[in-house]
Write a protein that holds these residues in place. Structure first.
Motif, short mmCIF file in Angstrom:
data_model
loop_
_atom_site.label_atom_id
_atom_site.label_comp_id
_atom_site.label_asym_id
_atom_site.label_seq_id
_atom_site.Cartn_x
_atom_site.Cartn_y
_atom_site.Cartn_z
N ARG A 35 0.85 -1.18 0.00
CA ARG A 35 0.00 0.00 0.00
C ARG A 35 0.89 1.24 0.00
O ARG A 35 2.04 1.19 0.43
CB ARG A 35 -0.92 0.01 1.22
N ARG A 36 0.34 2.36 -0.44
CA ARG A 36 1.13 3.59 -0.51
C ARG A 36 1.73 3.96 0.85
O ARG A 36 2.93 4.24 0.97
CB ARG A 36 0.27 4.74 -1.04
N GLY A 37 0.90 3.97 1.88
CA GLY A 37 1.38 4.34 3.22
C GLY A 37 2.43 3.38 3.75
O GLY A 37 3.32 3.78 4.51
N GLU A 38 2.31 2.10 3.38
CA GLU A 38 3.30 1.11 3.81
C GLU A 38 4.65 1.36 3.15
O GLU A 38 5.70 1.22 3.79
CB GLU A 38 2.82 -0.29 3.47
N ARG A 68 1.49 11.22 10.04
CA ARG A 68 1.33 10.42 11.25
C ARG A 68 1.84 9.01 10.98
O ARG A 68 1.47 8.40 9.98
CB ARG A 68 -0.14 10.37 11.65
N ARG A 69 2.67 8.52 11.87
CA ARG A 69 3.12 7.14 11.79
C ARG A 69 2.21 6.27 12.64
O ARG A 69 1.81 6.65 13.73
CB ARG A 69 4.54 7.01 12.34
N LYS A 70 1.91 5.09 12.12
CA LYS A 70 1.11 4.17 12.91
C LYS A 70 1.34 2.75 12.40
O LYS A 70 1.93 2.53 11.34
CB LYS A 70 -0.37 4.53 12.85
N ARG A 71 0.86 1.81 13.16
CA ARG A 71 0.99 0.42 12.76
C ARG A 71 0.08 0.13 11.57
O ARG A 71 -0.86 0.87 11.30
CB ARG A 71 0.64 -0.50 13.94
N PRO A 72 0.35 -0.97 10.84
CA PRO A 72 -0.52 -1.32 9.72
C PRO A 72 -1.97 -1.45 10.13
O PRO A 72 -2.30 -1.60 11.31
CB PRO A 72 0.06 -2.66 9.25
N LYS A 73 -2.86 -1.39 9.14
CA LYS A 73 -4.29 -1.26 9.38
C LYS A 73 -4.91 -2.46 10.09
O LYS A 73 -5.95 -2.34 10.72
CB LYS A 73 -5.02 -1.02 8.05
N SER A 74 -4.29 -3.64 10.01
CA SER A 74 -4.85 -4.82 10.67
C SER A 74 -3.71 -5.78 11.02
O SER A 74 -2.57 -5.59 10.61
CB SER A 74 -5.86 -5.53 9.76
N GLU A 75 -4.04 -6.79 11.79
CA GLU A 75 -3.02 -7.77 12.17
C GLU A 75 -2.44 -8.47 10.95
O GLU A 75 -1.24 -8.73 10.87
CB GLU A 75 -3.64 -8.81 13.12
N SER A 76 -3.29 -8.76 9.97
CA SER A 76 -2.80 -9.43 8.76
C SER A 76 -1.92 -8.52 7.92
O SER A 76 -1.10 -8.99 7.13
CB SER A 76 -3.98 -9.94 7.93
N SER A 77 -2.08 -7.20 8.08
CA SER A 77 -1.26 -6.26 7.33
C SER A 77 0.16 -6.20 7.86
O SER A 77 1.07 -5.76 7.16
CB SER A 77 -1.89 -4.86 7.37
N ASN A 78 0.35 -6.61 9.10
CA ASN A 78 1.69 -6.67 9.69
C ASN A 78 2.33 -7.98 9.23
O ASN A 78 1.99 -9.05 9.72
CB ASN A 78 1.58 -6.63 11.22
N ALA A 163 1.12 -11.86 1.04
CA ALA A 163 1.97 -10.76 0.59
C ALA A 163 1.22 -9.43 0.63
O ALA A 163 1.78 -8.39 0.98
CB ALA A 163 2.49 -11.03 -0.82
N LEU A 164 -0.06 -9.46 0.27
CA LEU A 164 -0.86 -8.23 0.24
C LEU A 164 -1.35 -7.82 1.62
O LEU A 164 -1.75 -6.67 1.82
CB LEU A 164 -2.06 -8.41 -0.69
N GLY A 165 -1.34 -8.75 2.56
CA GLY A 165 -1.84 -8.43 3.90
C GLY A 165 -3.34 -8.42 4.00
O GLY A 165 -3.92 -7.73 4.83
N HIS A 166 -4.01 -9.22 3.15
CA HIS A 166 -5.47 -9.34 3.24
C HIS A 166 -5.86 -10.20 4.43
O HIS A 166 -5.17 -11.16 4.77
CB HIS A 166 -6.03 -9.96 1.96
N SER A 167 -6.99 -9.87 5.03
CA SER A 167 -7.42 -10.61 6.22
C SER A 167 -7.99 -11.97 5.88
O SER A 167 -7.93 -12.89 6.70
CB SER A 167 -8.47 -9.78 6.98
#
Length: 205
Positions: A35-38, A68-78, A163-167
């Motif tokens: 993703r762009r933010g990633e 703003r820095r933050k963790r990825p949007k979901s657990e699967s995104s990490n 790879a995409l971090g989909h849930s």
């Protein structure tokens, strides 16, 4: 809409010539589907080029001009993402020439060493595309393109999901399996090849 493999290659060749600051970031998104933010938020400490691997554990979002820095949007995104040798070479070359004075601990930085604003990255992408004859797509469509390229290359859907971090696998399947027309053609040929036939031409009825 996504580009074909040929169109993706043409864009990346164009970006490599005309925007060396952001070409490596565009390459990484196009090949591995960040993703762009990633991509903007990728940190040095999460980049292990010796192991051909990056870890997505940080992203950058914006409210107006404020980053703003933050963790990825979901657990699967990490997640951890393996890199191909071409991408490793691109990232190594960028790392060797990037600004020495960097204040953010980020892998990709502006020439002044500070973080890229996500909107600025999108604007640069649009300007590059406008200078080509390619169909107009969004920066986020490079991520979609990475998924469809992987499908066309025969990569298992579960691997693409990771790879995409989909849930869920269903999200990946629903989003991507019908994007490239040649995928359905290849599937049809693969199924037909499994059926043993004696005749080389179709029989008349």
């Amino acid at each position: 809409m996504v580009w074909t493999p040929q169109q993706t290659g043409a864009f990346l060749d164009h970006a490599a010539k005309h925007d060396q600051d952001l070409y490596p970031l565009f390459h990484l998104i196009a090949y591995r589907g960040l993703r762009r933010g990633e991509a903007v938020g990728l940190r040095d400490l999460d980049t292990a080029l010796d192991r051909a691997e990056i870890t997505i554990a940080n992203q950058i979002t914006a409210i107006g001009r404020r980053l703003r820095r933050k963790r990825p949007k979901s657990e699967s995104s990490n997640r951890s993402i393996g890199l191909d040798t071409v991408t490793v070479a691109v990232l190594r070359a960028y790392r060797s020439r990037r600004p020495r004075d960097r204040n953010e601990g980020l892998f990709f930085t502006r020439p002044d060493g500070f973080a890229w604003h996500p909107a600025a990255v999108s604007r640069r992408f649009r300007r590059l595309v406008a200078l080509t004859d390619l169909p107009r797509v969004r920066l986020h469509d490079l991520r979609h393109g990475a998924a469809t390229l992987a499908l066309a290359a025969g990569v298992d859907l579960k691997v693409i999901q990771a790879a995409l971090g989909h849930s869920t696998l269903a999200l990946t399947a629903d989003t991507y399996t019908n994007v490239l027309p040649e995928l359905s053609h290849a599937a049809a040929e693969a199924v037909a090849a499994l059926v043993p036939r004696r005749l080389t031409m179709s029989a008349s009825v």
